[in-house]
Motif scaffolding. Sequence first.
Motif, mmCIF file in Angstrom:
data_model
loop_
_atom_site.group_PDB
_atom_site.id
_atom_site.type_symbol
_atom_site.label_atom_id
_atom_site.label_comp_id
_atom_site.label_asym_id
_atom_site.label_seq_id
_atom_site.Cartn_x
_atom_site.Cartn_y
_atom_site.Cartn_z
ATOM 1 N N GLU A 100 -37.550 -50.222 -75.705
ATOM 2 C CA GLU A 100 -38.102 -51.697 -75.641
ATOM 3 C C GLU A 100 -37.828 -52.303 -77.059
ATOM 4 O O GLU A 100 -37.236 -53.222 -77.217
ATOM 5 N N LEU A 110 -37.769 -56.018 -71.834
ATOM 6 C CA LEU A 110 -37.528 -54.784 -70.962
ATOM 7 C C LEU A 110 -38.838 -54.997 -69.858
ATOM 8 O O LEU A 110 -39.712 -55.251 -69.953
ATOM 9 N N GLY A 321 -30.973 -48.000 -75.521
ATOM 10 C CA GLY A 321 -30.692 -49.497 -75.789
ATOM 11 C C GLY A 321 -29.596 -49.759 -76.499
ATOM 12 O O GLY A 321 -29.007 -50.950 -76.123
ATOM 13 N N SER B 113 -44.215 -54.752 -69.254
ATOM 14 C CA SER B 113 -43.435 -54.758 -70.209
ATOM 15 C C SER B 113 -44.593 -54.436 -71.346
ATOM 16 O O SER B 113 -45.632 -54.498 -71.457
#
Lengths: 365, 365
Positions: A100, A110, A321, B113
């Motif tokens: 994230e 995310l 990521g 999230s």
Amino acid sequence: MPRHPASSSLALAGNAGRAVSLADVAMLAGVSPGTVSRALSRPEMIRPTTRMQIMAAVERLGYVTNGAARSLAMRRTMTIGAIVPRFGSSSFPTMIQALETRLAAHGYTLLLSAPEHKLSKEPAILRTLLERGVDAVALLGEEQLTHALPMLPASRIPFVLMWAPPESVNHAVGFSEREAAALVVAHLAALGHQRLGFIGGRTGDNARAQRRFHGFTVEVAKRGMTICEAAMIETDYGFEQGYAAMDQIIEDLDRADRPTAVVCGNDYLAAGALSALDRAAIEVPRALSIISFNDNDFASYLHPPLTTVRLPIREMGEQAGAYLIARLRGAAQPERVPLHVGLVVRQSTGPVFEGAIRRKPAKTR
Amino acid sequence: MPRHPASSSLALAGNAGRAVSLADVAMLAGVSPGTVSRALSRPEMIRPTTRMQIMAAVERLGYVTNGAARSLAMRRTMTIGAIVPRFGSSSFPTMIQALETRLAAHGYTLLLSAPEHKLSKEPAILRTLLERGVDAVALLGEEQLTHALPMLPASRIPFVLMWAPPESVNHAVGFSEREAAALVVAHLAALGHQRLGFIGGRTGDNARAQRRFHGFTVEVAKRGMTICEAAMIETDYGFEQGYAAMDQIIEDLDRADRPTAVVCGNDYLAAGALSALDRAAIEVPRALSIISFNDNDFASYLHPPLTTVRLPIREMGEQAGAYLIARLRGAAQPERVPLHVGLVVRQSTGPVFEGAIRRKPAKTR
């Protein structure tokens, strides 16, 4: 695919012979040209219903903006989906937090789904994420490939498999279980251990537990060491399960062919095992060495501090990521991202002690 | 709000004087009537671009289906959003897993999230979730109300605040910190403790840590007990932080006005504190009692097993799910859901020992 709306029988006034303008789109959608412009450049700032109307008008009129900008506006929602099953009490939250953070640095949000232990739910969740319009997807483990592959190429969005074996699977960000097992077995061999126990995770439905156990057995065989059958237990990952498994192993610790070291599949199992040994007043590592995998944040605060293989949990999130960001930018990116492991030696492992197990005075628990 | 598309200057053929039919919508959208029907009854089965076209056509023609069915079809995406900050290593994953399980039982997919520690990101994430078309939202704590309230009534979707104080906030599913603190202080008082230390989470940006500390000080004052200033430390929640804080307290433990018990803000802090005491060879609970909040899964496997207040972590997730499901069904539902706490007494607390602290032979770590 639906037929293009322009093929419907409704007449559209004012389009013949000239290029479609932003104003035409605005008029058809019933909004101002500024709103259309924003919908194309910053779609996240526009209400979904309005955006829907504008996109329908864009499609209907065949409006074409600058190619790159249009693709950005039409396609990018700046959200990325992730599916990580069974993460209630595990290392996954740490990995996801790192994912994230990395994505947020590039402006992506995310959206995570964490179904509880039902592989069957994952295709439906992936479909939901794709329908919500995510730009890319992060999945946990190679197991998800079976259902994901048919869906993902069709939607042409980048995806990554976290905690998957980079030695054998594309799109994998992960580490070699064989390398991790080799560190554990070499460390125990150097301390003189020959007879080992193993408390591991369920191999039936968990590819990671499977690879870990396989790596361990291969390394043990390579060095001519022995796995003590009575000290080989498969269970769910957790403190309680580690405690119960060690309780069972303790019953046989007076036998001459007892293990002198027990390898635990992760630190949760090891923490439970250490607690059972503490309660039975069996000294670690004097009477029994304990070693594990993960290096969770609590590993150095156990009693005694735990020797364990440091797995790249946070790095898997970060690198997953980075992998997706590179793909979204069209940047060159290796197909697989192998990460490294390392042994953290603390006080739960020591040289073999061949005498009878000295039990400290029993304590109540 | 955009002007209604029907007010645009484009003429629409074939609508004057009769009710708009499904076939009209299908023709305008350029799809079959069956596809329109599916888009209204099972929107999740239709590709987003197709659904967009159909919805635009529905709006444009003012097509009205059976009211309830239409509202269902237009509104329900069967996804629910959740925003839970900073959950890397905490109790939140357990709560979220319980929320997911409860929602999944009713056919909803949870999209989560987990922004890292930036309150400023939360409004943007909430907007993203609302744009993705979630049917309801679960938020963590009353802090999120400030930015959420202006957005949520407008979109008229149900929401719930997990781990918020049900004694003072609507839409809250949580417990009373005052009640939890009262259990801790009463237990220590019954064991004869009068001078207490406190290792707590940061109160500056965490409403839960704030309420916990406040509850503790109120209860201590009520009973005429003392908080030892040198043993009052505010830090981040974590093993390492608990270890460091206790190391600092240990330096003063030879003073006559030393605390005889230290209250930790959560089990992570307590685990670190116990580890520091173990290393310094200070016996728990003989020389110092340790008590905490949460009852995380590792609490009973610490050395010694930890006395702690059991917080309804899993229940908060379950009840938040039940709250949202009830709201989505239009069922009657109390505005606030208070849950209960209970003290789990294990071996880290005991009667006051007034003599000099006996240190066991020091061990290396």
